[in-house]
Design a protein around this motif. Sequence first.
Motif, short mmCIF file in Angstrom:
data_model
loop_
_atom_site.label_atom_id
_atom_site.label_comp_id
_atom_site.label_asym_id
_atom_site.label_seq_id
_atom_site.Cartn_x
_atom_site.Cartn_y
_atom_site.Cartn_z
N UNK A 43 0.95 -0.84 -0.24
CA UNK A 43 -0.11 0.14 0.19
C UNK A 43 0.67 1.49 0.12
N UNK A 44 0.54 2.10 -0.82
CA UNK A 44 0.85 3.57 -1.23
C UNK A 44 1.38 3.80 0.80
N UNK A 45 0.56 4.59 1.61
CA UNK A 45 0.90 5.05 2.60
C UNK A 45 1.54 4.89 3.61
N UNK A 46 1.40 3.07 3.73
CA UNK A 46 3.01 2.48 4.18
C UNK A 46 4.16 2.52 3.31
N UNK A 47 3.93 2.66 2.39
CA UNK A 47 5.49 2.17 1.00
C UNK A 47 6.03 4.14 1.64
N UNK A 48 5.69 4.46 1.54
CA UNK A 48 5.98 5.92 1.65
C UNK A 48 6.92 6.47 3.02
N UNK A 49 5.94 5.56 4.19
CA UNK A 49 6.01 6.28 5.44
C UNK A 49 7.34 5.51 5.83
N UNK A 50 7.35 3.66 5.13
CA UNK A 50 8.80 2.94 5.68
C UNK A 50 9.46 2.94 5.08
N UNK A 290 9.08 1.32 -13.46
CA UNK A 290 10.34 0.69 -13.88
C UNK A 290 10.92 0.29 -12.81
N UNK A 291 11.09 0.04 -11.36
CA UNK A 291 11.59 -0.60 -9.90
C UNK A 291 10.43 -0.38 -9.66
N UNK A 292 9.78 -2.16 -9.28
CA UNK A 292 8.55 -2.98 -8.67
C UNK A 292 9.53 -2.73 -8.23
N UNK A 293 10.22 -2.98 -7.40
CA UNK A 293 10.22 -3.40 -5.64
C UNK A 293 12.10 -2.49 -5.08
N UNK A 294 11.45 -2.29 -3.82
CA UNK A 294 12.65 -1.93 -3.49
C UNK A 294 12.59 -2.27 -1.50
N UNK A 295 13.78 -3.02 -1.89
CA UNK A 295 14.14 -3.31 -0.34
C UNK A 295 13.99 -2.60 1.18
N UNK A 296 14.20 -2.95 1.65
CA UNK A 296 15.02 -2.15 3.47
C UNK A 296 15.21 -3.71 4.39
N UNK A 297 16.39 -3.37 4.52
CA UNK A 297 16.31 -4.42 6.09
C UNK A 297 15.39 -4.11 7.41
N UNK A 316 10.43 -6.21 0.97
CA UNK A 316 10.08 -5.77 0.20
C UNK A 316 8.81 -4.72 -0.27
N UNK A 317 9.43 -3.46 -0.64
CA UNK A 317 8.20 -2.08 -0.25
C UNK A 317 8.06 -2.53 -2.40
N UNK A 318 7.02 -2.81 -2.13
CA UNK A 318 6.26 -2.57 -3.51
C UNK A 318 5.60 -1.73 -4.12
N UNK A 319 7.01 -0.53 -5.41
CA UNK A 319 6.90 0.38 -5.73
C UNK A 319 5.12 0.06 -6.96
N UNK A 320 5.34 -0.50 -7.97
CA UNK A 320 4.00 -0.88 -8.99
C UNK A 320 3.19 -1.01 -7.96
N UNK A 321 2.20 -1.28 -7.43
CA UNK A 321 1.44 -1.51 -6.44
C UNK A 321 1.29 -0.15 -5.25
N UNK A 322 2.53 0.38 -5.09
CA UNK A 322 1.78 1.17 -4.07
C UNK A 322 1.89 2.46 -5.35
N UNK A 323 2.15 2.88 -6.54
CA UNK A 323 2.04 3.48 -7.71
C UNK A 323 0.15 3.25 -8.52
N UNK A 324 -0.60 2.20 -7.75
CA UNK A 324 -1.63 2.12 -8.59
C UNK A 324 -2.79 2.15 -7.68
#
Length: 402
Positions: A43-50, A290-297, A316-324
Amino acid sequence: MANVRFDPWSPEFVAQPYSAYADLRRSGPVHYYEPSNQWLVPRHADVNALLRDRRLGRSYLHVATHEEMGRTAPPDWQEPFWLLQHTSMLDVEPPVHTRLRRLVSKAFTPRMVEALRPQVRRIAQDLVDAFVEKGGGDLVSEVAEPLPVTVIAAMLGVPESDRHLLRPWSADICGMYELNPSEEAQHKAVRASREFADYLRELARARRADPGDDLISALAQVAEEGDRLTEDELIGTCVVLLNAGHEATVNVTGNGWWSLFRNPAELARLRADHSLLPTAIEELMRWDTPLQMFERWVLEDIEIHGVEIPRGSELALLFGSANRDPDAFEDPDRLDVGRADNPHISFGAGIHFCLGAPLARVELLESFGALLRTAPEMELAEEPRWKPGYVIRGLESLQVRV
């Protein structure tokens, strides 16, 4: 297309991941995915916050060893690859990241990027003119790929005779960013890392002794309160500028034109009004990033909407999902080249927000602009295939007629 489940190794999923993302968003804020041993965040809000959460990191080596995080250290033969990663801004955390970004930002300035615009425009127009003169072909290999390589090589000060080396090195190194890369991909990434680092080391030493009007010279000279980039840090910076800037720009171009061909009304709208180009570029980055996933430890135990995620886990922060995500975008599955409210996260967020974003935008505006002006009737010649990679997602080729 039939509904597919999240499966980053499936060609069907790579070709169309968005229905699986919608299922993930609906079914919960975080999901453990055993095949890659990651927690998926859709989800966008979670990816953005994390992305901004300092309890997470691109690396954990500043706070713990591999063993302390319950991880296995990479084998010694991978050292050339990891040396590049651990000396670049992309994979380090404060205070090292703060120092590196401050020093690099003194050389890689918005003024420098803006000064490049006329050169970028010339390069883009020359590539497009040659492409149109031969009646079209593969837009990816003949326009999308050469543009950022030529621009970044010129910016770094790589001699023209050596520029053909950069794209293969970049592609091979980026193969290591995929989930569970094959043994062959790992060896190719290590070999490219060693060759690229050796090449840049020699170039940096030459420029330190005899500076030119280029970024390597500027990085070699930059200093603040007696602090300088080490040679390894300078090399790591140059590599990440090429890899991050180049791969993303190539894939936004290929994915973006494929998106427009699939949405002919929006393509017609853009062709009729070129002033929409800035919002169109942002929308194409959102709609098929173009970058669907960005990882964080996870550096310390955290909780996401009541789900406990232990230290040592990987998100695994799913940029492709957050953007939709419909909670962040009105009618998110609709391509809208005039979309004004567009908080996409394709460039990331927080301290690791893409330093090269202004340059990427200049390249994309000039490339798309040159094609719209010079090839106004450009059309798809055959349906493209996606490369097998998921994390960095792009087309094998895009055959067009002009």
